[in-house]
Write a protein that holds these residues in place. Structure first.
Motif, PDB file in Angstrom:
ATOM      1  N   TYR A  52      36.249  40.119  36.694  1.00  0.00           N
ATOM      2  CA  TYR A  52      37.173  40.898  35.865  1.00  0.00           C
ATOM      3  C   TYR A  52      37.240  40.335  34.450  1.00  0.00           C
ATOM      4  O   TYR A  52      37.169  41.077  33.463  1.00  0.00           O
ATOM      5  CB  TYR A  52      38.564  40.891  36.498  1.00  0.00           C
ATOM      6  N   ARG A 106      36.837  35.094  47.563  1.00  0.00           N
ATOM      7  CA  ARG A 106      36.920  36.476  47.084  1.00  0.00           C
ATOM      8  C   ARG A 106      37.700  36.542  45.771  1.00  0.00           C
ATOM      9  O   ARG A 106      37.258  37.181  44.804  1.00  0.00           O
ATOM     10  CB  ARG A 106      37.581  37.359  48.143  1.00  0.00           C
ATOM     11  N   THR A 120      32.738  41.912  40.660  1.00  0.00           N
ATOM     12  CA  THR A 120      32.419  40.518  40.959  1.00  0.00           C
ATOM     13  C   THR A 120      31.665  39.886  39.794  1.00  0.00           C
ATOM     14  O   THR A 120      31.148  40.578  38.911  1.00  0.00           O
ATOM     15  CB  THR A 120      31.572  40.406  42.230  1.00  0.00           C
ATOM     16  N   GLU A 143      36.392  49.109  40.290  1.00  0.00           N
ATOM     17  CA  GLU A 143      37.374  48.065  40.542  1.00  0.00           C
ATOM     18  C   GLU A 143      36.728  46.899  41.296  1.00  0.00           C
ATOM     19  O   GLU A 143      35.637  47.019  41.835  1.00  0.00           O
ATOM     20  CB  GLU A 143      38.544  48.632  41.357  1.00  0.00           C
ATOM     21  N   ASP A 144      37.444  45.780  41.344  1.00  0.00           N
ATOM     22  CA  ASP A 144      36.954  44.578  42.038  1.00  0.00           C
ATOM     23  C   ASP A 144      35.538  44.218  41.591  1.00  0.00           C
ATOM     24  O   ASP A 144      34.611  44.062  42.392  1.00  0.00           O
ATOM     25  CB  ASP A 144      36.989  44.785  43.558  1.00  0.00           C
ATOM     26  N   VAL A 153      36.223  37.846  42.064  1.00  0.00           N
ATOM     27  CA  VAL A 153      36.847  39.020  41.436  1.00  0.00           C
ATOM     28  C   VAL A 153      37.526  38.639  40.126  1.00  0.00           C
ATOM     29  O   VAL A 153      37.427  39.363  39.129  1.00  0.00           O
ATOM     30  CB  VAL A 153      37.837  39.678  42.413  1.00  0.00           C
ATOM     31  N   GLN A 154      38.210  37.491  40.111  1.00  0.00           N
ATOM     32  CA  GLN A 154      38.888  37.081  38.871  1.00  0.00           C
ATOM     33  C   GLN A 154      37.876  36.816  37.757  1.00  0.00           C
ATOM     34  O   GLN A 154      38.051  37.276  36.620  1.00  0.00           O
ATOM     35  CB  GLN A 154      39.722  35.823  39.119  1.00  0.00           C
ATOM     36  N   LEU A 167      30.660  41.435  47.302  1.00  0.00           N
ATOM     37  CA  LEU A 167      32.107  41.315  47.507  1.00  0.00           C
ATOM     38  C   LEU A 167      32.420  41.124  48.984  1.00  0.00           C
ATOM     39  O   LEU A 167      33.260  40.290  49.355  1.00  0.00           O
ATOM     40  CB  LEU A 167      32.817  42.552  46.967  1.00  0.00           C
TER      41      LEU A 167
END
Length: 221
Positions: free
Chosen positions: A103, A95, A125, A122-123, A99-100, A86
């Motif tokens: 997720y 980034r 990758t 969270e976040d 992340v998208q 990340l």
């Protein structure tokens, strides 16, 4: 590799997987806009350079380490390499992309019951979520790494087909010609020691930042 593992790998490395991979070019659209990629030869040169300098020396080795850490149930190493990846995304677009997609993939594998994703944090990758899926589906690591690198190359070729533009046959000819480079990249990714990992590509970073303000974009990176 047994049939079940192969089928799982084909599904989770497919461009049809609903995680949004088709909407990103990873700097390639900016390179086309700048006139750096204009035909099949320059498209091949771009992909080979990116594959050697970034994918083989950073993205793929990090995925290799994450898959090994999941297999060993080593939460500390998972967190270490997930955080390093990340932190290596040095523009807002790159980034947001990782992340998208991470997720989306983590939600997908949770909803499919493939693996427990609650510990991912969270976040998340993309490499982190993909390694989690590989572990949950018992996919062999070597094949998973090869498939992930091939999927990246295939997406770059598809961007070229749509945006250079190249013809469909020219795109498939380009993809076929890249087999030796893909194999070399995967071999390098598996044997690089930690202190030789690098994603130093300032030109790519500059193109990514220019793309953030580029008008008439088709892609999100």
């Amino acid at each position: 590799m047994n049939a079940a593992s192969l089928l799982h790998l084909l599904q989770f490395a497919s461009p049809a997987l609903p995680i949004g991979g088709y909407s990103y070019s990873q700097g390639l659209e900016a390179a086309i806009e700048e006139g750096l990629v204009t035909d099949a030869d320059s498209a091949r040169a771009w992909i080979v350079c990116y594959l050697d300098e970034v994918v083989a020396r950073w993205d793929a080795p990090v995925l290799w380490r994450l898959m090994s850490a999941f297999a060993a149930h080593d939460a500390g190493t998972i967190a270490q390499w997930g955080g390093c990846f990340l932190a290596s995304r040095d523009t807002a677009e790159l980034r947001a992309e990782s992340v998208q997609m991470g997720y989306s993939l983590s939600r997908l594998i949770a909803e499919l019951g493939v693996a427990d994703t609650r510990a991912l944090g969270e976040d998340v990758t993309l490499p982190l979520a993909f390694a989690c899926a590989v572990d949950g589906l018992a996919i062999p690591h070597e094949e998973a790494l090869l498939a992930m690198v091939f999927a990246w190359v295939e997406n770059q070729v598809l961007v070229c087909v749509k945006s250079v533009p190249l013809g469909q046959v020219a795109g498939q000819r380009l993809l076929l010609s890249l087999r030796p480079e893909i194999e070399r990249a995967v071999e390098l990714a598996r044997r690089l020691p930690d202190d030789e990992l690098s994603n130093w590509a300032p030109g790519l970073s500059m193109l990514s930042m220019r793309h953030e303000v580029q008008h008439g974009r088709l892609y999100r990176s």
